[in-house]
Design an enzyme around this catalytic site. Structure first.
Site, PDB file in Angstrom:
ATOM      1  N   HIS A 201       0.891  -1.363   0.154  1.00 48.13           N
ATOM      2  CA  HIS A 201      -0.021  -0.210   0.016  1.00 48.13           C
ATOM      3  C   HIS A 201       0.811   1.283   0.119  1.00 48.13           C
ATOM      4  O   HIS A 201       0.409   2.299  -0.135  1.00 48.13           O
ATOM      5  CB  HIS A 201      -1.134  -0.172   1.139  1.00 48.13           C
ATOM      6  CG  HIS A 201      -0.515   0.322   2.587  1.00 48.13           C
ATOM      7  ND1 HIS A 201      -0.615   1.483   3.176  1.00 48.13           N
ATOM      8  CD2 HIS A 201       0.040  -0.504   3.466  1.00 48.13           C
ATOM      9  CE1 HIS A 201      -0.042   1.374   4.335  1.00 48.13           C
ATOM     10  NE2 HIS A 201       0.339   0.152   4.526  1.00 48.13           N
ATOM     11  N   CYS A 327       0.983   6.268  12.026  1.00 45.71           N
ATOM     12  CA  CYS A 327       0.810   5.438  13.555  1.00 45.71           C
ATOM     13  C   CYS A 327       0.971   6.474  14.535  1.00 45.71           C
ATOM     14  O   CYS A 327       0.457   5.838  15.604  1.00 45.71           O
ATOM     15  CB  CYS A 327       2.059   4.271  13.142  1.00 45.71           C
ATOM     16  SG  CYS A 327       1.994   3.619  11.727  1.00 45.71           S
TER      17      CYS A 327
HETATM   18  N1  PLP Z   1       7.867   0.060   8.107  1.00 48.57           N
HETATM   19  C1  PLP Z   1       7.534   1.437   7.917  1.00 48.57           C
HETATM   20  C2  PLP Z   1       8.919   2.008   7.860  1.00 48.57           C
HETATM   21  C3  PLP Z   1       6.527   1.758   7.585  1.00 48.57           C
HETATM   22  O1  PLP Z   1       6.239   3.159   7.075  1.00 48.57           O
HETATM   23  C4  PLP Z   1       5.325   1.108   7.849  1.00 48.57           C
HETATM   24  C5  PLP Z   1       4.116   1.753   7.624  1.00 48.57           C
HETATM   25  O2  PLP Z   1       3.858   2.962   7.749  1.00 48.57           O
HETATM   26  C6  PLP Z   1       5.551  -0.101   8.111  1.00 48.57           C
HETATM   27  C7  PLP Z   1       6.677  -0.488   8.356  1.00 48.57           C
HETATM   28  C8  PLP Z   1       4.179  -1.073   8.274  1.00 48.57           C
HETATM   29  O3  PLP Z   1       3.690  -1.432   7.166  1.00 48.57           O
HETATM   30  P1  PLP Z   1       2.248  -1.958   6.977  1.00 48.57           P
HETATM   31  O4  PLP Z   1       1.366  -0.660   6.976  1.00 48.57           O
HETATM   32  O5  PLP Z   1       1.838  -2.567   5.770  1.00 48.57           O
HETATM   33  O6  PLP Z   1       1.954  -2.823   8.313  1.00 48.57           O
END
Ligand code: PLP
Length: 401
Positions: A201, A327
C-alpha cells in the site's frame, strides 16, 4: 469546490487504476484457492507466482525468495522474531533508534523474553553511523535491522555499507524497505541484505499485503502456524487478489521509478526552496539530499506546538498532510521519538509537518499548496484568517492540539 490535494503518501497511497484492473478478476470469478489442484486452484496459483516474480524483480531477488505476508508490519515481525527463534538462543537484535513501530515494538516483545536489544544512535540528519554498529557487533549479534528510508524524516540510510560491515561479522542483515521500495532503486544483491520488508500500500498497491525477502540459505522460524503455505514461513490461504495487486504495483513502480523519482524530487526541491523564501521560520528535518524523492518534513521555529492546528487548517483547506507518521497521529502533541533521537530538544521534536508526494500529484497541486501553506501559517499567528481562500477554512474553530 476544488478537489482535494493528497500529500500523505508515506501514510498510504491511492490504488493505481491499473492495479485495480489486475485485481478485478480475483475479487470475482477467479476465486480459487492456490493450494487446490483443480483448474480454479491452478489459475490462482499461476497468478500468485506471476506476482511473486514481479515483486522479486523490483528488488533484484529470485521469486522463491519472496514470502507474502499480511503487511509490512508482519514482514518485520517475521524477520526479527523468525531470526531470533531460528538461532535457538535469546539472541541479540541490533537496530536503530528511529525505526518504525513495527520494528521497535517487535524488539520490545523480544526483550521481554530475554533478547538483548541495542538501539544504535543516529546523527542530526537521522543517519546511522558505522562506529556504533561496529561496537554492537562485538557482542554476538543475531540480526541487525536498519530501515532503508525513514517514514518520519525521509532520510536514506547507507544500507550497503552497514550490511557489508554486518556480513563481515557473519551476522544477518535485515532492512525495512517499506518506505523505500518503488521510490529508490533497491537490489538485494548490491545491498548485500539477507532480509527485506515490503508493503504494497506504500507503492499504489492494496492494503493488507506485504512481503519479506528471505535470501536463499537464511534460516527463519515461522511466527504463524497452520497449513504450511509460503514455504512453511507464512501459513494461511493466500490473499490472491492482494498478491496480484502487489505484483502489478511492483511492476508499474519498477517501470516508472526513474522518471517518477526525478519528477517528485523536482517538486520536493521546489517546495523546500519556496518554504525557505516565504516562511523564514521554517526549517527542514532530515538529510538535505540523501532522502526519499517525494518526502519533506519541516518545522516552524516558535510555532512547534501549533503543528496540529496547522494540519487541521490545511485539511480544511483541502490539503492532506501529516504530523509525523500516521501510526503516531493519535499521540500528536507528544515529542517525536525520531526527532529526539536526532538530537532535537523536546520543543522542536513536537512540531513536525510531513509532506509526502506520489504518482498522481501534479505541478498545479504543488503550486496551490505553496499558496495555501504560508497563509495557513500566517493564520496561526492570529492575522490573515480571512486571507485563506480555502474550502471554508476557519482556523479559529480548530481545537488546540
Ligand atoms: N515500516 C515502515 C517504515 C512503515 O512506514 C510502515 C507503515 O507506515 C510499516 C513498516 C508498516 O507497514 P504496514 O502498514 O504494511 O503494516
Amino acid at each position: 469546490m476544488q478537489s482535494r490535494i493528497y500529500f500523505d503518501h508515506s501514510a498510504t497511497t491511492p490504488l493505481d487504476p491499473r492495479v485495480l484492473a489486475a485485481m478485478g478478476p480475483f475479487l470475482g470469478g477467479a476465486f480459487g484457492n492456490p493450494s487446490s489442484l483443480h483448474y480454479e486452484g491452478r489459475l490462482a496459483r499461476e497468478a500468485v507466482e506471476t506476482a511473486r516474480a514481479q515483486v522479486a524483480a523490483l528488488i533484484g531477488a529470485e521469486p522463491d525468495e519472496i514470502i507474502f505476508t499480511a503487511s509490512g508490519t508482519e514482514a518485520d515481525n517475521l524477520a526479527l522474531i523468525g531470526a531470533v527463534r531460528a538461532s535457538g538462543k535469546p539472541g541479540h537484535v541490533v537496530t536503530s533508534a528511529i525505526e518504525h513501530a513495527a520494528i521497535l515494538e517487535t524488539c520490545r516483545f523480544l526483550a521481554a523474553s530475554g533478547t538483548k536489544i541495542t538501539h544504535l544512535p543516529v546523527d542530526g540528519d537521522g543517519i546511522v553511523g558505522p562506529e556504533g554498529l561496529l561496537r554492537a557487533l562485538q557482542s554476538n549479534a543475531t540480526v541487525v535491522s536498519i530501515m532503508a528510508a525513514s517514514n518520519v524524516v525521509g532520510t536514506l540510510q547507507p544500507i550497503e555499507e552497514l550490511a557489508h560491515l554486518t556480513k563481515l561479522h557473519g551476522v544477518l542483515f535485515h532492512t525495512d524497505a517499506v518506505q523505500a521500495a518503488g521510490k529508490i532503486p533497491l537490489d538485494v544483491n548490491c545491498l548485500n541484505v539477507d532480509l527485506l520488508s515490503l508493503s504494497a500500500h506504500k507503492l499504489h498497491g492494496p492494503k493488507g499485503i506485504g512481503a519479506l525477502y528471505v535470501r536463499k540459505g537464511v534460516c527463519l522460524s515461522p511466527i504463524v502456524f497452520g497449513g504450511g503455505q509460503e514455504r512453511g514461513l507464512r501459513s494461511a490461504t493466500e490473499n490472491v487478489a492482494g498478491i496480484v495487486g502487489f505484483g502489478a504495483a511492483a511492476a508499474i513502480a519498477g517501470e516508472e521509478l526513474a522518471s517518477e523519482a526525478a519528477r517528485l524530487a523536482g517538486f520536493r526541491e521546489l517546495i523546500a526552496a519556496e518554504l525557505t523564501r516565504t516562511l523564514p521560520n521554517s526549517y527542514l528535518f532530515g538529510h538535505p539530499s540523501k532522502r526519499l524523492p517525494g518526502h519533506l518534513s519541516f518545522g516552524f521555529r516558535g510555532q512547534e506546538r501549533e503543528v496540529g492546528k496547522l494540519l487541521l487548517a490545511l485539511d480544511r483547506a483541502g490539503v492532506a498532510v501529516s504530523a509525523g507518521s500516521a501510526c503516531s497521529a493519535h499521540h500528536s502533541g507528544e515529542p517525536s521519538g525520531v526527532l529526539l533521537a536526532m538530537g532535537y530538544d523536546s520543543e522542536r521534536a513536537r512540531g513536525l509537518l510531513r509532506v509526502s508526494l506520489g504518482r498522481f500529484n501534479t505541478q498545479q497541486e504543488v503550486d496551490r499548496f505553496l499558496e495555501i501553506l504560508p497563509r495557513a501559517v500566517a493564520a496561526l499567528n492570529g492575522g490573515a484568517r480571512q486571507s485563506l481562500p480555502l474550502q471554508s477554512v476557519e482556523v479559529s474553530a480548530v481545537a488546540p492540539a
